[in-house]
Design a protein around this motif. Structure first.
Motif, PDB file in Angstrom:
ATOM      1  N   MET A  98      -4.696   2.961   9.794  1.00  0.00           N
ATOM      2  CA  MET A  98      -4.567   2.421   8.579  1.00  0.00           C
ATOM      3  C   MET A  98      -5.919   2.042   7.896  1.00  0.00           C
ATOM      4  SD  MET A  98      -1.782   0.127   6.701  1.00  0.00           S
ATOM      5  CE  MET A  98      -2.612  -1.447   7.124  1.00  0.00           C
TER       6      MET A  98
ATOM      7  N   ALA B  64      -0.115   4.075  -2.751  1.00  0.00           N
ATOM      8  CA  ALA B  64      -0.818   5.065  -2.301  1.00  0.00           C
ATOM      9  C   ALA B  64      -0.233   6.421  -2.418  1.00  0.00           C
ATOM     10  CB  ALA B  64      -1.175   4.823  -0.868  1.00  0.00           C
TER      11      ALA B  64
ATOM     12  N   ASP C 220      -1.993  10.380   2.883  1.00  0.00           N
ATOM     13  CA  ASP C 220      -2.393   9.936   4.562  1.00  0.00           C
ATOM     14  C   ASP C 220      -2.185   8.552   4.330  1.00  0.00           C
ATOM     15  OD1 ASP C 220      -2.583  12.516   4.924  1.00  0.00           O
ATOM     16  OD2 ASP C 220      -4.689  12.831   5.165  1.00  0.00           O
ATOM     17  N   LEU C 221      -2.918   7.827   3.497  1.00  0.00           N
ATOM     18  CA  LEU C 221      -2.806   6.449   3.533  1.00  0.00           C
ATOM     19  C   LEU C 221      -1.597   5.850   3.597  1.00  0.00           C
ATOM     20  CD1 LEU C 221      -4.199   3.678   3.860  1.00  0.00           C
ATOM     21  CD2 LEU C 221      -4.752   3.696   1.269  1.00  0.00           C
TER      22      LEU C 221
ATOM     23  N   GLU D 240      -8.301   4.856   7.439  1.00  0.00           N
ATOM     24  CA  GLU D 240      -8.122   5.624   6.261  1.00  0.00           C
ATOM     25  C   GLU D 240      -8.481   4.867   5.023  1.00  0.00           C
ATOM     26  OE1 GLU D 240      -7.067   9.022   4.290  1.00  0.00           O
ATOM     27  OE2 GLU D 240      -7.367   8.775   6.383  1.00  0.00           O
ATOM     28  N   MET D 241      -8.165   3.507   4.815  1.00  0.00           N
ATOM     29  CA  MET D 241      -8.776   2.787   3.778  1.00  0.00           C
ATOM     30  C   MET D 241     -10.107   2.816   3.736  1.00  0.00           C
ATOM     31  SD  MET D 241      -6.717  -0.757   3.978  1.00  0.00           S
ATOM     32  CE  MET D 241      -5.165  -1.045   3.119  1.00  0.00           C
TER      33      MET D 241
ATOM     34  N   THR E  14       0.909  -1.198   0.023  1.00  0.00           N
ATOM     35  CA  THR E  14       0.035   0.017   0.005  1.00  0.00           C
ATOM     36  C   THR E  14       0.675   1.249   0.119  1.00  0.00           C
ATOM     37  OG1 THR E  14      -1.759  -1.202   1.199  1.00  0.00           O
ATOM     38  CG2 THR E  14      -1.962   1.099   1.318  1.00  0.00           C
TER      39      THR E  14
ATOM     40  N   ALA F  77       0.411   3.538   6.289  1.00  0.00           N
ATOM     41  CA  ALA F  77       0.839   2.184   5.988  1.00  0.00           C
ATOM     42  C   ALA F  77       2.342   2.219   6.202  1.00  0.00           C
ATOM     43  CB  ALA F  77       0.396   1.879   4.257  1.00  0.00           C
TER      44      ALA F  77
ATOM     45  N   PHE G 204      -2.919   9.370  -2.675  1.00  0.00           N
ATOM     46  CA  PHE G 204      -3.523   8.840  -1.259  1.00  0.00           C
ATOM     47  C   PHE G 204      -2.572   8.976   0.021  1.00  0.00           C
ATOM     48  CE2 PHE G 204      -5.909   6.509  -4.560  1.00  0.00           C
ATOM     49  CZ  PHE G 204      -7.018   7.212  -4.351  1.00  0.00           C
TER      50      PHE G 204
END
Length: 111
Positions: free
Chosen positions: A102, A60, A67-68, A105-106, A56, A72, A65
């Motif tokens: 995590m 990401a 923040d993700l 956020e996903m 990820t 991660a 993405f």
């Protein structure tokens, strides 16, 4: 077409596939989260979490993405450090917090 436009086009094509895969990953990670409370040996689950986090991280961040990607990365590093410290018989609370963040956020990213 300028190179930057080509990159943007490719990213826009990859994002939907990433989100679809992310949905499947989230389902599995939620199963793992439930199992962490009940299994005696959490290490195999930690290895799987670390692998999913690693996968990820790069995707990401590349796909916007941020923040993700950061969350991660925190999970991946945490599990790596836990392994180095020999803390593999349980999943420490601060690691669970990172893992839960995590997963959260996903869930926010899944349409």
């Amino acid at each position: 077409m300028p190179k930057s436009d080509l990159v943007a086009q490719k990213i826009s094509e990859i994002r939907p596939r990433f989100l679809a895969a992310l949905s499947q990953r989230l389902d599995r990670l939620e199963e793992i989260r439930d199992q962490l409370e009940t299994v005696d040996d959490v290490w195999p689950l930690m290895v799987e979490i670390r692998s999913e986090a690693h996968t990820t991280v790069g995707l990401a961040a590349t796909l916007g993405f941020h923040d993700l990607g950061l969350l991660a990365q925190e999970v991946e590093i945490f599990i790596h450090r836990a392994e180095k410290a020999g803390e593999t018989s349980h999943f420490p609370e601060d690691g669970l917090y990172k893992f839960d963040s995590m997963i959260g956020e996903m869930a926010l990213l899944i349409p």
